[in-house]
Design an enzyme around this catalytic site. Structure first.
Site, PDB file in Angstrom:
ATOM      1  N   GLU A 181      31.214  43.422  38.296  1.00 16.99           N
ATOM      2  CA  GLU A 181      30.267  43.492  39.425  1.00 16.99           C
ATOM      3  C   GLU A 181      29.078  44.400  39.118  1.00 16.99           C
ATOM      4  OE1 GLU A 181      32.113  44.581  43.166  1.00 16.99           O
ATOM      5  OE2 GLU A 181      32.462  42.496  43.693  1.00 16.99           O
ATOM      6  N   HIS A 236      51.567  36.143  22.527  1.00 15.64           N
ATOM      7  CA  HIS A 236      52.212  34.838  22.328  1.00 15.64           C
ATOM      8  C   HIS A 236      51.466  33.735  23.061  1.00 15.64           C
ATOM      9  CE1 HIS A 236      55.651  36.978  20.549  1.00 15.64           C
ATOM     10  NE2 HIS A 236      55.348  37.894  21.441  1.00 15.64           N
ATOM     11  N   LYS A 268      29.520  35.259  50.085  1.00 15.19           N
ATOM     12  CA  LYS A 268      29.956  35.681  51.424  1.00 15.19           C
ATOM     13  C   LYS A 268      29.119  34.966  52.498  1.00 15.19           C
ATOM     14  CE  LYS A 268      31.931  40.351  50.728  1.00 15.19           C
ATOM     15  NZ  LYS A 268      31.837  41.781  50.988  1.00 15.19           N
TER      16      LYS A 268
END
Ligand code: PA5
Length: 397
Positions: free
Chosen positions: A266, A287, A388
């Site tokens: 951010e 892995h 938002k």
């Protein structure tokens, strides 16, 4: 104690001239930071507020069995990730702290409400803006549960609000109903708010916050390393290393890497630039993503967070398991270096609240420096604001 090595497995990948050039900007960048109006996290918190936090934490422990912390993003990750490091893998015996408001999973919320129904709990809703959707939904649902059980007078004892000093619905609510409240200072943004009541209150029920504060400000002594880390990352970016993989070998640090991802993502990911942070928890991910990192597209560099001392009780073939874990970590660094990956190292002597708090200051400082080296504002999040807004419009349709 924390040690840094940003050169042994890195130098050969760096353009020395560019590195020196970024290094020479240090004074200018420190000045830029000092002139910013979002650096409240550099100053020590008010002792009266700290006392108030301690008293409130004592009250919570004495009167309830569970604290529900409601918040997301920067209002959630610092205390959550810190707490995770020191939570036992099995049968943890600390005061119960539950987090809500980080997702819209109806299943999680359903199960949480059922669980809380038989608990003697209080809530701490944490939102600087008081407008974040997930937080406000979880807050309403949990508050409704409290309302069904208790009088308004009792709610006053069970609801604690941490929000802006003047603005927003939560501040209005605290004023109207006389709920206990704490302030998120104007000059501190969510992801830099570790040292505010947003995180110190949820932590104070289980930790000595004086130790946390002392550790955090110890981080001020690491300013040269924080700048060096930022410059090394920036110079690697110029060599098309666009992804930083934060590697841990202690599972309890996996939420801490989420915090680092948010902080750097951010702070510097804007205006079409920035390094994409990712994280691997090893040995598990050796892995899986280990293949790509060793042998795939060379866009990655790695930052290893190594814990030097840990529990040494179990042995295997005359070596403690922790020693084996560290041998694996050192070997992987060598292998990845041979596979053309720059590898940076941060070595923590042991996982203590003091050391982790120090590291939090270090990363915050470095993220701010790093954003300035990318010529972006470390303290805003225009991208988050866009989504938002879009969500708000869709919900209002
Ligand atoms: O770091 C940030 O600023 C964000 O992650 C915010 O903390 C997050 O969006 C939550 O915002 P608020 O505290 O206003 O609810």
């Amino acid at each position: 104690m924390i040690k840094f090595d940003f050169s042994t497995y890195v130098d050969v990948f760096l353009d020395k001239k560019k590195y020196d050039d970024y290094m020479s900007k240090k004074e200018m960048i420190i000045e830029k930071l000092n002139y910013s109006d979002m650096t409240g996290w550099i100053e020590k918190p008010n002792p009266e507020v700290i006392n108030e936090i301690k008293n409130t934490a004592e009250y919570i422990k004495k009167n309830y069995e569970t604290l529900v912390v409601i918040g997301t993003g920067g209002s959630f990750l610092s205390s959550y990730s810190f707490n995770k490091i020191f939570t036992k893998y099995f049968n943890d015996d600390k005061f119960e702290v539950i987090y809500a408001g980080t997702s819209l999973s109806s299943r999680y919320l359903d199960e949480l409400l059922i669980y809380l129904n038989n608990k003697n709990f209080c809530i701490n809703v944490v939102s600087k803006s008081g407008t974040t959707l997930e937080t406000m939904i979880a807050y309403k649902l949990i508050k409704d549960l409290l309302k069904r059980k208790y009088s308004q007078e009792e709610l006053k004892k069970r609801i604690i609000i941490t929000t802006d000093k003047e603005k927003g619905i939560l501040r209005e609510e605290a004023n109207t109903y006389g709920y206990k409240s704490f302030i998120v200072p104007d000059d501190i943004g969510g992801r830099y708010s570790f040292i505010t009541p947003s995180h110190l209150l949820p932590l104070a029920v289980n930790y000595d916050i004086d130790e946390i504060i002392a550790g955090y400000y110890h981080g001020k002594r690491l300013i040269d390393y924080a700048y060096q880390y930022a410059v090394t990352r920036r110079t690697l970016f110029d060599k098309k290393r666009y992804v930083e993989n934060i590697c841990i070998y202690e599972d309890s640090l996996s939420a801490f890497t989420e915090w680092i991802k948010q902080l750097f993502g951010e702070s510097e990911g804007k205006n079409g630039t920035g390094i994409l942070p990712m994280a691997t928890t090893n040995t598990r991910d050796l892995h899986s993503l280990g293949q790509f990192i060793q042998d795939g597209n060379e866009i990655i560099f790695e930052t290893f967070i190594k814990v030097e001392k840990s529990s040494n009780y179990i042995n295997y073939n005359n070596r403690s398991i922790h020693e084996i874990n560290n041998i694996v970590e050192d070997s992987v660094i060598k292998a990845h270096f041979i596979g053309h990956n720059p590898c940076l190292e941060i070595k923590i002597e042991s996982l203590t609240p003091y050391n982790i708090a120090t590291l939090m200051y270090f990363f915050q400082l470095s993220a701010a420096f790093s954003a300035y080296l990318f010529d972006v504002n470390p303290f805003d999040q225009p991208g988050v604001d866009i989504y938002k807004k879009e969500v708000k419009q869709s919900l209002e349709r």
